[in-house]
Design an enzyme around this catalytic site. Structure first.
Site, mmCIF file in Angstrom:
data_model
loop_
_atom_site.group_PDB
_atom_site.id
_atom_site.type_symbol
_atom_site.label_atom_id
_atom_site.label_comp_id
_atom_site.label_asym_id
_atom_site.label_seq_id
_atom_site.Cartn_x
_atom_site.Cartn_y
_atom_site.Cartn_z
ATOM 1 N N HIS A 91 1.747 4.476 -3.152
ATOM 2 C CA HIS A 91 1.840 5.940 -3.186
ATOM 3 C C HIS A 91 3.037 6.380 -4.032
ATOM 4 O O HIS A 91 2.962 7.362 -4.777
ATOM 5 C CB HIS A 91 1.995 6.494 -1.769
ATOM 6 C CG HIS A 91 0.762 6.381 -0.931
ATOM 7 N ND1 HIS A 91 -0.438 6.946 -1.296
ATOM 8 C CD2 HIS A 91 0.545 5.767 0.270
ATOM 9 C CE1 HIS A 91 -1.341 6.700 -0.359
ATOM 10 N NE2 HIS A 91 -0.771 5.975 0.586
ATOM 11 N N GLU B 278 -5.364 7.278 -1.140
ATOM 12 C CA GLU B 278 -5.253 6.106 -0.272
ATOM 13 C C GLU B 278 -6.018 4.916 -0.854
ATOM 14 O O GLU B 278 -5.559 3.771 -0.755
ATOM 15 C CB GLU B 278 -5.783 6.432 1.131
ATOM 16 C CG GLU B 278 -4.971 7.475 1.882
ATOM 17 C CD GLU B 278 -3.571 6.992 2.231
ATOM 18 O OE1 GLU B 278 -3.343 5.763 2.238
ATOM 19 O OE2 GLU B 278 -2.704 7.845 2.491
ATOM 20 N N HIS C 144 0.844 -1.206 0.000
ATOM 21 C CA HIS C 144 0.000 0.000 0.000
ATOM 22 C C HIS C 144 0.882 1.260 0.000
ATOM 23 O O HIS C 144 0.662 2.176 -0.799
ATOM 24 C CB HIS C 144 -0.904 -0.009 1.231
ATOM 25 C CG HIS C 144 -1.557 1.313 1.515
ATOM 26 N ND1 HIS C 144 -2.820 1.625 1.085
ATOM 27 C CD2 HIS C 144 -1.098 2.415 2.179
ATOM 28 C CE1 HIS C 144 -3.121 2.859 1.465
ATOM 29 N NE2 HIS C 144 -2.087 3.357 2.128
ATOM 30 N N GLU C 145 1.866 1.290 0.896
ATOM 31 C CA GLU C 145 2.741 2.466 0.974
ATOM 32 C C GLU C 145 3.532 2.655 -0.316
ATOM 33 O O GLU C 145 3.757 3.779 -0.756
ATOM 34 C CB GLU C 145 3.687 2.337 2.170
ATOM 35 C CG GLU C 145 2.992 2.287 3.530
ATOM 36 C CD GLU C 145 2.144 3.518 3.793
ATOM 37 O OE1 GLU C 145 2.494 4.608 3.295
ATOM 38 O OE2 GLU C 145 1.133 3.403 4.506
#
Length: 421
Positions: A282, A358, A278-279
């Site tokens: 970004h 997000e 997920h990070e």
């Protein structure tokens, strides 16, 4: 007249607080829609009865404190102007030295100290509240150390920023805001560059991830995302909190992949890999650079509005406040008050953009790991660790949430599963 305006401001603050209390505790329904009862979205399926009760209590009180905090800061800035305290600080600085940079540094010390003292009861109440609900594990001495670090780092940063702003005001009477905007761009990028290696280590100890097998898996994901990282860092947040987190920070060669030790202790490897994916999403989606672009545009408009509103306000109220002109350092609380209100007013927009990003990062993580079960477990564990609401009130969502609600995140993972099937 001064007392009357002060009384009005205090009454307005308390009326706002009462209104928010009524809204959060009596007018909102945070239960999930009936169609999701008994599903993975339903907190009753993954929280026990005590956790459900604590989550509801904690969320309501924490949300109330959030909505009281910003107006409390506004009230402080307004009263310090109204009672001439800001002008008094400027006089003290002027009696000490005639050199403007040193005057500014002295003035900022007194203003920062007054702000610290005025807001300390609020900050301490928040700390006690977090300790009561076992979110914070930090001892008072450690918490106070962080408070002093915050004070001095903020003070040092403010000295640089405010010196530049008021120097531009003196040099460019009408277009100072444009000069400040231009200078703010490289400064913001510089702060993003040095924060991971200079500021963050002042608060916590960072060290290479101990689990080397997990590190290899994370670096493999990073390699797929073209993230220039050779190590994964672990940070000892368990000394301060039971919350979970992980992030990719910095720009360029200072990029860092960081995991809180609480995350490593409470999540399995599959969940950790989902969070890291997920990070990294970004990074892949270039959200850092899009964020910088958004900041540049918003700060342009914000500084222009601040300049116009500040000039009008000083012209109208400057005599009462004993503030001679906009270039007087005693006008700073007006600058801080206006910018704070503008930032709060635009937060629904910035939070909406953040929630979209997000959600994009969640989808990237699902596509990368192909582990939807881990995604659902991760969201459930994050809810449990932070005593979060799955379906928060509308005003809380738009003003507080930079992430999608847990209802939205778990629902997306479930729909992603059906799409894949």
């Amino acid at each position: 007249m001064v007392r009357k305006w002060a009384l009005r401001a205090v009454i307005a603050y308390f009326l706002f607080g009462i209104a928010m209390y009524v809204y959060l505790f009596f007018l909102t329904d945070t239960s999930i829609p009936h169609m999701y009862k008994g599903t993975s979205i339903d907190p009753a399926t993954f929280l026990n009865s005590r956790e459900l009760m604590l989550s509801e209590e904690y969320s309501k009180i924490w949300n109330l404190m959030f909505f009281l905090a910003e107006p409390y800061q506004w009230l402080f800035y307004y009263l310090i102007l109204l009672f001439g305290i800001s002008a008094m600080f400027e006089r003290w600085a002027g009696k000490t030295t005639k050199w403007f940079p040193l005057q500014t540094i002295i003035y900022l010390f007194w203003l920062s100290l007054a702000s610290f003292v005025a807001t300390f009861p609020f900050a301490y109440t928040s700390y006690l509240f977090s300790r009561t609900y076992n979110i914070s594990t930090q001892y008072f001495s450690s918490w106070m150390k962080d408070q002093f670090l915050d004070f001095w780092i903020s003070y040092a940063t403010m000295c640089v920023v405010i010196l530049v702003i008021y120097s531009m005001m003196k040099k460019f009477k009408k277009k100072w805001w444009l000069a400040v905007w231009v200078l703010s761009i490289p400064f913001s990028i510089f702060m993003m560059f040095i924060r991971p290696v200079v500021i963050d280590p002042l608060y916590n100890d960072f060290y290479p991830l101990k689990d080397k097998q997990l590190e290899m898996k994370i670096l493999s994901l990073a390699d797929e995302a073209d993230i220039p990282a050779e190590h994964v860092y672990e940070v000892d947040m368990s000394k301060k909190t039971n919350a979970l987190n992980a992030y990719v920070t910095g720009v360029g060669s200072n990029s860092r992949i960081v995991l809180w030790d609480t995350t490593l202790e409470r999540l399995d490897d599959e969940e950790v890999l989902f969070i890291m994916a997920h990070e990294m999403g970004h990074y892949v989606e270039k959200h850092i650079y899009k964020g910088i672009a958004g900041y540049i545009m918003l700060s342009f408009v914000g500084l222009w509005l601040t300049a116009k509103l500040m000039e009008l306000w000083i012209q109208k109220r400057g005599t009462v406040w004993k503030v001679n002109s906009i270039i007087s350092i005693s006008s700073l609380p007006a600058f801080l008050l206006i910018t704070s209100i503008l930032l709060f007013a635009v937060s629904p927009l910035t939070n909406w953009v953040s929630r979209y990003q997000e959600m994009r990062a969640d989808r990237y993580a699902l596509e990368t790991t192909e582990d939807r079960d881990a995604a659902v477990r991760t969201f459930q564990d994050l809810t449990r660790a932070g005593l979060s609401e799955v379906n928060p009130p509308y005003l809380v969502k738009i003003f507080r949430y930079g992430h999608p609600t847990m209802l939205e995140r778990i629902k997306m993972a479930d729909e992603f599963e059906r799409e894949s099937d």
